[in-house]
Every structure is written in structure tokens, then in C-alpha cells.
Design a protein around this motif. Structure first.
Motif, mmCIF file in Angstrom:
data_model
loop_
_atom_site.group_PDB
_atom_site.id
_atom_site.type_symbol
_atom_site.label_atom_id
_atom_site.label_comp_id
_atom_site.label_asym_id
_atom_site.label_seq_id
_atom_site.Cartn_x
_atom_site.Cartn_y
_atom_site.Cartn_z
ATOM 1 N N ALA A 46 -32.619 18.498 -28.746
ATOM 2 C CA ALA A 46 -31.522 17.878 -27.995
ATOM 3 C C ALA A 46 -30.291 18.786 -27.986
ATOM 4 O O ALA A 46 -29.527 18.807 -27.026
ATOM 5 N N CYS A 47 -30.088 19.528 -29.070
ATOM 6 C CA CYS A 47 -28.952 20.462 -29.137
ATOM 7 C C CYS A 47 -29.123 21.579 -28.112
ATOM 8 O O CYS A 47 -28.165 21.965 -27.441
ATOM 9 N N GLU A 48 -30.329 22.092 -27.999
ATOM 10 C CA GLU A 48 -30.611 23.141 -27.022
ATOM 11 C C GLU A 48 -30.343 22.631 -25.610
ATOM 12 O O GLU A 48 -29.771 23.330 -24.788
ATOM 13 N N GLU A 49 -30.718 21.387 -25.368
ATOM 14 C CA GLU A 49 -30.523 20.784 -24.054
ATOM 15 C C GLU A 49 -29.039 20.565 -23.743
ATOM 16 O O GLU A 49 -28.610 20.728 -22.604
ATOM 17 N N THR A 50 -28.240 20.190 -24.745
ATOM 18 C CA THR A 50 -26.831 19.891 -24.507
ATOM 19 C C THR A 50 -25.905 21.081 -24.726
ATOM 20 O O THR A 50 -24.722 20.991 -24.412
ATOM 21 N N LEU A 51 -26.431 22.208 -25.236
ATOM 22 C CA LEU A 51 -25.573 23.365 -25.522
ATOM 23 C C LEU A 51 -24.769 23.841 -24.302
ATOM 24 O O LEU A 51 -23.580 24.120 -24.440
ATOM 25 N N PRO A 52 -25.344 23.917 -23.095
ATOM 26 C CA PRO A 52 -24.522 24.322 -21.943
ATOM 27 C C PRO A 52 -23.339 23.369 -21.697
ATOM 28 O O PRO A 52 -22.244 23.818 -21.353
#
Length: 185
Positions: free
Chosen positions: A86-92
Motif C-alpha cells: 500500500a505504501c508503494e501504491e500511495t508513494l506518488p
């Protein structure tokens, strides 16, 4: 025989319609990165609004100390981990919104989690231009001070080092604050 053919055709069309609705629902769920504020899912810090941040001491990636005394009013503390899908998905979104707040108003904490933690370097590289960055272990001083219960997470600090708000994804900066910050620059 014609009734059987019509029934099979009707069931096939109903199946295709059901599949289209299911795909639409999945797409809609993916577009929504966080639950609405106030939901239990959204509460990622054990600290309620008004609770003080616990004592901690850490170093940012530039070697400068970060302590609970050095946290300023209005600072956004963001927690992400390379081990968290989820962090990878929300990083942008985090990078975009950290840019809105300004580098001095965001502390990004890259959390190492698990027995074999992922490499924090790509996260540090992406966050360093828009935020002050520290790397910490899950269960360490920094994550314990915020009573971190899940990732991704953010905590907004209020007066006297107390938590003003917490959530899953860094909120957009209100327009009036953004305009005020731009006028002062």
C-alpha cells in the motif's frame, strides 16, 4: 429446444453483465486509496488527537538529529515502508502532497519492517527532495513514540508537540494555507 437455447443465452448475457459490474467495482475500489476520515481503518496511530508524542531521538538521512522536542506545530510526519504494498501504491501521492506542504513541514519516516526489511534507498531518494527523511525500525523509538499501528500513515502535529490528526494518506493542503505559503515566498 428453442427454450433451452434462449435460457442458456440469457444466462450467458447475465454472466457477462455481472462480470462487467464486478470489474467496475474493482476499478472504483482501486481508485480510492483510503477510507473516509473517522473510520476505524483510518486510525493508524494509537495516539488520539490532543495526545502528546512520546520521547524519541533519531537522525535524519543528512545526519541531523530529530527529537520530539524538535517537532514543530503543523509538521506532517509520514510513515512509509518498502515492505508495504500500500505504501508503494500511495508513494506518488505522498511525494506530490509533501511538495505542496514544503520540505520543512514534512518529516518522512521510511520504516524498516520484518526479518528481512526491504531497501529504504529508493524511498529516501524519492522523498528527500520534498521532505526531511529519517529511516527507522518498526518498534523502534520513533515508531513507538507515535504508537504506529499500520502503514502507510501520517500524523499532523499541533501545539506543544501534541497530535492534531492521523490517517493513512497525507491530506491535501487547504487552499488558503497554500496561498499564504506562496505569498510569503
Amino acid at each position: 429446444m428453442p427454450y433451452l437455447t434462449a435460457a442458456v443465452l440469457l444466462l450467458a448475457l447475465l454472466g457477462v453483465f455481472n462480470l462487467a459490474l464486478t470489474l467496475g467495482l474493482v476499478r472504483r475500489i482501486r481508485e480510492r486509496p483510503a477510507a473516509p476520515a473517522g473510520d476505524q481503518w483510518d486510525r493508524v496511530s494509537g495516539l488520539a488527537a490532543g495526545a502528546p508524542v512520546g520521547a524519541f531521538s533519531a537522525l535524519d538521512v543528512d545526519g541531523r538529529p530529530v527529537t520530539h522536542e524538535s517537532l514543530s506545530d503543523g509538521l506532517m510526519v509520514v510513515f512509509v515502508s518498502p515492505d508495504c504494498p500500500a505504501c508503494e501504491e500511495t508513494l506518488p501521492h505522498v511525494v506530490e502532497r509533501a511538495r505542496e506542504y514544503g520540505r520543512d513541514q514534512v518529516l518522512a519516516v521510511v520504516v524498516r519492517d520484518g526479518d528481512e526489511p526491504g531497501d529504504p534507498a529508493p524511498y529516501v531518494e524519492r522523498l528527500a527532495p520534498v521532505a526531511r527523511v529519517a529511516v527507522a525500525d518498526m518498534g523502534g523509538d520513533l515508531t513507538t513514540a507515535f504508537a504506529l499501528q499500520g502503514l502507510p500513515a501520517y500524523a499532523e502535529l499541533g501545539a506543544d508537540g501534541r497530535v492534531a490528526d492521523t490517517g493513512r494518506i497525507l491530506p491535501r493542503r487547504p487552499a488558503r494555507e497554500h496561498d499564504r505559503a506562496g505569498a510569503g515566498a
